[in-house]
Design an enzyme around this catalytic site. Sequence first.
Site, short mmCIF file in Angstrom:
data_model
loop_
_atom_site.label_atom_id
_atom_site.label_comp_id
_atom_site.label_asym_id
_atom_site.label_seq_id
_atom_site.Cartn_x
_atom_site.Cartn_y
_atom_site.Cartn_z
N MET A 98 0.87 -1.32 -0.10
CA MET A 98 -0.07 -0.08 -0.20
C MET A 98 0.76 1.20 -0.07
O MET A 98 2.04 1.22 0.46
CB MET A 98 -0.82 0.14 1.16
N CYS A 140 9.48 -1.08 6.14
CA CYS A 140 10.43 -1.88 5.70
C CYS A 140 10.64 -3.06 6.30
O CYS A 140 10.00 -3.38 7.38
CB CYS A 140 11.83 -1.22 5.78
N CYS A 160 9.11 3.66 4.10
CA CYS A 160 8.93 3.19 5.32
C CYS A 160 8.65 4.39 6.32
O CYS A 160 9.55 5.18 6.56
CB CYS A 160 10.28 2.41 6.16
N CYS A 165 11.37 4.53 9.46
CA CYS A 165 12.77 4.89 9.08
C CYS A 165 13.21 5.43 7.81
O CYS A 165 14.50 6.12 7.63
CB CYS A 165 13.67 3.80 9.32
N SER A 199 -1.88 2.62 -7.79
CA SER A 199 -3.17 3.23 -8.46
C SER A 199 -2.58 4.32 -9.20
O SER A 199 -3.15 4.64 -10.44
CB SER A 199 -4.16 3.86 -7.34
N GLU A 243 -7.06 -3.47 -7.37
CA GLU A 243 -7.32 -4.37 -6.25
C GLU A 243 -7.45 -5.71 -6.49
O GLU A 243 -8.37 -6.68 -5.97
CB GLU A 243 -8.47 -3.80 -5.45
N SER A 288 2.75 2.58 -2.28
CA SER A 288 3.69 2.29 -3.30
C SER A 288 3.35 3.07 -4.56
O SER A 288 4.40 2.94 -5.33
CB SER A 288 4.13 0.86 -3.42
#
Length: 203
Positions: free
Chosen positions: A17, A186, A148, A151, A22, A92, A19
Site C-alpha cells: 500500500m 521496511c 517506510c 525509518c 493506483s 485491487e 507504493s
Amino acid sequence: MTLHTRPGRIEVVAGVMFSGKSEELIRRVRRALIAKHQVRVFKSHLDERYDGVYRVSSHTGVSVDAEPIDRPEEILRAIGDAVDIDVVAVDEVQFLDAGIVEVATHLAERGIRVILTGTDTDFRGEPFGMMGHLMAIAEEVTKLQAICVVCGDLACRNQRLVDGRPARWDMPVVMVGGSESYEARCRRCFRIPRHDEDQVALL
Ligand code: ADP
Ligand code: ZN
C-alpha cells in the site's frame, strides 16, 4: 472497430500500500486514452464506493472511473464479445478469486492489453490471493515500493495496526469492519507478533 494486429499481453503492477500502484494504473490508462484506445477499468468490490460511483483513486487524489466487480467472471460478462476493446485494467486484484488467472489469460488471447494492479503481500508479508501466480504468467511485472514511515528506507511490507498496535499473526487476512489501519514499513521495522511472542512479552 479496432483490429488487434498485436498479441495481447498481461502487465502486473504489484507492491505494498502507498507504493503508487493506483497512480501507475491511472497513468497507463490516461496514456492509452490519449492513444485513442478503448479502455475498460474494473475494481474489486471490497474497496470503498463514492456516491455509488467506483473510482480508482490514488492517495494523491487523482482518479479514473471504474466498474465494480465481485468476481472475475463479471469482467467477461461486462465486455461480452465486444471486439473494439484494447485495454482492460483491474485494480485491487488481490481480493479476486483464482478465476482471475483464466480471465486475464482469455483477454490477452483475445488481443487485449490487460493491466492488473494489486497488493502482492498480505499483512503477514505472505503472497496475497492470486498475485504471485499472476506475476509469474505476466509478460511484464512492475514491483513498486513505498517509503517506510518509521525509518525512511524503502518499504516492502504492509504493517497492520489495530488500535495503533501491530496486529497479531493469527488475525484474518481480510478484516471486515475492523478499526484497523495500515502503514508502509521496511522489512526491519515490520512487526507481526505471534501468539508465543505475546506470551514472552507478558513474562
Ligand atoms: P497504492 O495504490 O500503491 O496504495 P497510491 O498510488 O494510491 O498507492 O498512492 C501513492 C502516493 O501515496 C505517493 O505518490 C505519495 O504521494 C503518497 N504516500 C503516502 N504515504 C506514503 C508512503 N509511506 N510511501 C510512499 N508514498 C506515500
Ligand atoms: Zn523501516
